[in-house]
Scaffold this motif. Structure first.
Motif, PDB file in Angstrom:
ATOM      1  N   GLY A   1       4.291  21.032  17.834  1.00 50.04           N
ATOM      2  CA  GLY A   1       5.199  21.937  16.849  1.00 50.04           C
ATOM      3  C   GLY A   1       4.729  22.425  15.516  1.00 50.04           C
ATOM      4  N   LYS A   2       3.600  22.190  15.304  1.00 48.74           N
ATOM      5  CA  LYS A   2       2.755  22.530  14.021  1.00 48.74           C
ATOM      6  C   LYS A   2       1.603  23.168  14.069  1.00 48.74           C
ATOM      7  N   ASP A   3       1.131  23.959  13.264  1.00 51.15           N
ATOM      8  CA  ASP A   3      -0.207  24.584  13.196  1.00 51.15           C
ATOM      9  C   ASP A   3      -1.297  23.811  12.563  1.00 51.15           C
ATOM     10  N   ALA A   4      -1.064  22.629  12.070  1.00 46.29           N
ATOM     11  CA  ALA A   4      -2.255  21.774  11.797  1.00 46.29           C
ATOM     12  C   ALA A   4      -2.420  20.715  12.344  1.00 46.29           C
TER      13      ALA A   4
ATOM     14  N   TRP B   1      -9.123  17.868  15.161  1.00 46.38           N
ATOM     15  CA  TRP B   1      -8.212  17.481  16.066  1.00 46.38           C
ATOM     16  C   TRP B   1      -7.392  18.615  16.550  1.00 46.38           C
ATOM     17  N   PRO B   2      -6.887  18.320  17.529  1.00 40.33           N
ATOM     18  CA  PRO B   2      -5.706  19.702  18.113  1.00 40.33           C
ATOM     19  C   PRO B   2      -4.271  19.409  17.026  1.00 40.33           C
ATOM     20  N   PRO B   3      -3.848  20.812  16.971  1.00 45.13           N
ATOM     21  CA  PRO B   3      -2.579  20.774  16.151  1.00 45.13           C
ATOM     22  C   PRO B   3      -1.639  19.549  16.706  1.00 45.13           C
TER      23      PRO B   3
ATOM     24  N   LEU C   1       0.768  -1.199   0.112  1.00 42.09           N
ATOM     25  CA  LEU C   1      -0.022  -0.056   0.024  1.00 42.09           C
ATOM     26  C   LEU C   1       0.933   1.199   0.040  1.00 42.09           C
ATOM     27  N   GLU C   2       0.818   1.950  -0.987  1.00 35.58           N
ATOM     28  CA  GLU C   2       1.520   3.298  -1.065  1.00 35.58           C
ATOM     29  C   GLU C   2       0.501   4.480  -0.615  1.00 35.58           C
ATOM     30  N   VAL C   3       0.888   4.902   0.549  1.00 31.36           N
ATOM     31  CA  VAL C   3       0.073   5.871   1.314  1.00 31.36           C
ATOM     32  C   VAL C   3       0.801   7.340   1.061  1.00 31.36           C
ATOM     33  N   ARG C   4       0.315   8.301   0.540  1.00 29.50           N
ATOM     34  CA  ARG C   4       0.793   9.659   0.220  1.00 29.50           C
ATOM     35  C   ARG C   4       0.044  10.701   1.103  1.00 29.50           C
ATOM     36  N   ALA C   5       0.806  11.535   1.634  1.00 31.28           N
ATOM     37  CA  ALA C   5       0.524  12.426   2.498  1.00 31.28           C
ATOM     38  C   ALA C   5       0.646  13.909   1.735  1.00 31.28           C
ATOM     39  N   ALA C   6      -0.034  14.797   2.328  1.00 26.35           N
ATOM     40  CA  ALA C   6       0.145  16.079   1.822  1.00 26.35           C
ATOM     41  C   ALA C   6       1.230  16.933   1.630  1.00 26.35           C
ATOM     42  N   ASP C   7       2.065  16.539   2.342  1.00 23.09           N
ATOM     43  CA  ASP C   7       3.498  17.212   2.391  1.00 23.09           C
ATOM     44  C   ASP C   7       4.509  16.402   1.534  1.00 23.09           C
ATOM     45  N   GLY C   8       4.074  15.381   0.666  1.00 18.72           N
ATOM     46  CA  GLY C   8       4.974  14.648   0.000  1.00 18.72           C
ATOM     47  C   GLY C   8       5.526  13.345   0.595  1.00 18.72           C
ATOM     48  N   PHE C   9       5.156  13.034   1.880  1.00 18.40           N
ATOM     49  CA  PHE C   9       5.844  11.963   2.736  1.00 18.40           C
ATOM     50  C   PHE C   9       4.816  10.868   2.008  1.00 18.40           C
ATOM     51  N   VAL C  10       5.564   9.730   1.800  1.00 21.55           N
ATOM     52  CA  VAL C  10       5.017   8.699   1.041  1.00 21.55           C
ATOM     53  C   VAL C  10       5.527   7.180   1.844  1.00 21.55           C
ATOM     54  N   SER C  11       4.541   6.560   2.558  1.00 23.13           N
ATOM     55  CA  SER C  11       4.809   5.535   3.249  1.00 23.13           C
ATOM     56  C   SER C  11       4.565   4.278   2.125  1.00 23.13           C
TER      57      SER C  11
ATOM     58  N   SER D   1      -1.157  -6.423  14.611  1.00 27.84           N
ATOM     59  CA  SER D   1      -1.489  -5.011  14.482  1.00 27.84           C
ATOM     60  C   SER D   1      -2.598  -4.676  13.912  1.00 27.84           C
ATOM     61  N   VAL D   2      -3.508  -3.684  14.141  1.00 30.49           N
ATOM     62  CA  VAL D   2      -4.660  -3.429  13.553  1.00 30.49           C
ATOM     63  C   VAL D   2      -4.812  -2.053  12.531  1.00 30.49           C
ATOM     64  N   ALA D   3      -4.680  -1.773  11.585  1.00 33.69           N
ATOM     65  CA  ALA D   3      -4.536  -0.600  11.002  1.00 33.69           C
ATOM     66  C   ALA D   3      -5.962   0.120  10.774  1.00 33.69           C
ATOM     67  N   TRP D   4      -5.873   1.333  10.822  1.00 32.54           N
ATOM     68  CA  TRP D   4      -7.137   2.156  10.810  1.00 32.54           C
ATOM     69  C   TRP D   4      -6.999   3.282   9.873  1.00 32.54           C
ATOM     70  N   VAL D   5      -7.706   4.002   9.472  1.00 30.54           N
ATOM     71  CA  VAL D   5      -7.729   5.281   8.617  1.00 30.54           C
ATOM     72  C   VAL D   5      -8.865   6.119   9.581  1.00 30.54           C
ATOM     73  N   ALA D   6      -8.236   7.027  10.572  1.00 31.01           N
ATOM     74  CA  ALA D   6      -8.783   7.719  11.170  1.00 31.01           C
ATOM     75  C   ALA D   6      -9.238   9.074  10.490  1.00 31.01           C
ATOM     76  N   ILE D   7     -10.574   9.628  11.013  1.00 29.87           N
ATOM     77  CA  ILE D   7     -11.180  10.700   9.919  1.00 29.87           C
ATOM     78  C   ILE D   7     -11.585  11.805  11.068  1.00 29.87           C
ATOM     79  N   GLU D   8     -11.040  12.791  10.758  1.00 32.62           N
ATOM     80  CA  GLU D   8     -11.175  14.087  11.507  1.00 32.62           C
ATOM     81  C   GLU D   8     -12.940  14.613  11.064  1.00 32.62           C
ATOM     82  N   PRO D   9     -13.642  14.814  12.031  1.00 29.69           N
ATOM     83  CA  PRO D   9     -14.916  14.813  11.706  1.00 29.69           C
ATOM     84  C   PRO D   9     -15.060  16.325  11.162  1.00 29.69           C
ATOM     85  N   PRO D  10     -15.805  16.618  10.351  1.00 29.09           N
ATOM     86  CA  PRO D  10     -16.034  18.065   9.968  1.00 29.09           C
ATOM     87  C   PRO D  10     -16.537  18.908  10.815  1.00 29.09           C
ATOM     88  N   GLY D  11     -15.773  20.040  11.242  1.00 28.07           N
ATOM     89  CA  GLY D  11     -16.450  21.097  12.159  1.00 28.07           C
ATOM     90  C   GLY D  11     -15.984  20.456  13.634  1.00 28.07           C
ATOM     91  N   GLU D  12     -15.122  19.605  13.685  1.00 29.50           N
ATOM     92  CA  GLU D  12     -14.635  19.247  15.082  1.00 29.50           C
ATOM     93  C   GLU D  12     -13.179  18.746  14.926  1.00 29.50           C
TER      94      GLU D  12
END
Length: 271
Positions: free
Chosen positions: A126-129, A121-123, A83-93, A108-119
């Motif tokens: 050391g980052k602003d996102a 997650w904390p930054p 599985l090639e998993v690409r991040a917004a900043d160019g990081f590719v696992s 181990s169990v892998a999940w895709v965590a989803i940030e609820p719209p309007g809710e």
């Protein structure tokens, strides 16, 4: 006039919220799906999960998430090795499919965590996102020895691929190398822990860090002591304002794995 413009701006924001248009691309062969957070959160297999020691947040976290294996599907899991998993900043696992499938045998169990719209997650520290809107996380990562670089946050795409060595033959060690040779083991460690940011002789998909095989290999211009220090604590060797590479603690990269990576780099420099 100013009031009218402000009213229009508010109306547009209401019509097109910040999360609109953000979707996770999932591709297996000719089949590509674009899944929004809302769609994923409505899935019947979406669940609330606890991550005891989140690699990115460095603390316990709770998420609404979907099992990664469920997004893949049985046919794709059997067809693709990675599985090639690409991040917004160019990081590719490059995540071995076997690692994901291992959950069925108590791994181990892998999940895709989803940030609820309007809710949001904390930054991230050391980052602003935050790590959202999509983030691959693992429950009980110690069971399958899941590396720290297999937790790509701000994920934008998941694709089924051949193994990295098949896609980029130039990253592979010599065929004649013994099965238990440190450099052969180092190749596997390099793929999971280094390739998310680096390439080897042009092989790879990431663009964050420098190529570690061309034009020169780091073993050709760094002492063994300096190379080890660079991997453990990059800032102890050299610093600059845009430095991104994190240090790899013994928990993230054992001494034996570090030895194997250095053996791999040395082998690639000689071949």
């Amino acid at each position: 006039m100013l009031k009218a413009l402000l009213f229009l701006a508010v109306a547009l924001l209401a019509a097109f919220p910040a999360c609109a248009g953000e979707a996770l691309s999932v591709t297996f062969g000719d089949d590509t799906r674009s899944l929004t957070a809302e769609e994923l959160l409505k899935r019947p297999d979406a669940a609330t999960i606890e991550i005891a020691d989140d690699v990115s947040y460095h603390k316990a976290m709770r998420y609404r998430a979907v099992p990664l294996v469920a997004l893949i599907g049985k046919e794709a899991a059997e067809r693709f090795e990675t599985l090639e998993v690409r991040a917004a900043d160019g990081f590719v696992s490059q995540i071995p499919m076997q690692l994901v499938a291992g959950a069925a045998q108590g791994g181990s169990v892998a999940w895709v965590a989803i940030e609820p719209p309007g809710e949001p997650w904390p930054p991230l520290p050391g980052k602003d996102a935050s790590a959202g809107p999509f983030y691959v996380v693992w429950q009980n990562p110690e069971r399958s020895k899941v590396g720290t670089e297999l937790w790509p946050y701000q994920t934008v795409a998941i694709s089924g691929m051949q193994s990295p060595a098949q896609r980029w033959p130039q990253i592979a060690v010599d065929d004649g190398l013994a099965a238990d040779a440190p450099a052969r083991r180092g190749q596997a460690v390099f793929v999971t822990q280094c390739m998310p940011c680096h390439r080897m002789k042009g092989g790879g998909a990431a663009d964050i860090g420098p190529d570690l095989g061309a034009p020169m290999n780091p073993t050709q211009y760094l002492t063994p002591q300096g190379l080890r220090a660079l991997i453990r604590n990059p800032k102890s060797v050299r610093t600059w304002p845009q430095q991104q590479m994190p240090g790899f603690t013994e928990k993230a990269l054992s001494d034996s794995d570090l030895d194997a990576v250095i053996a791999y780099l040395g082998h690639m420099a000689a071949h």
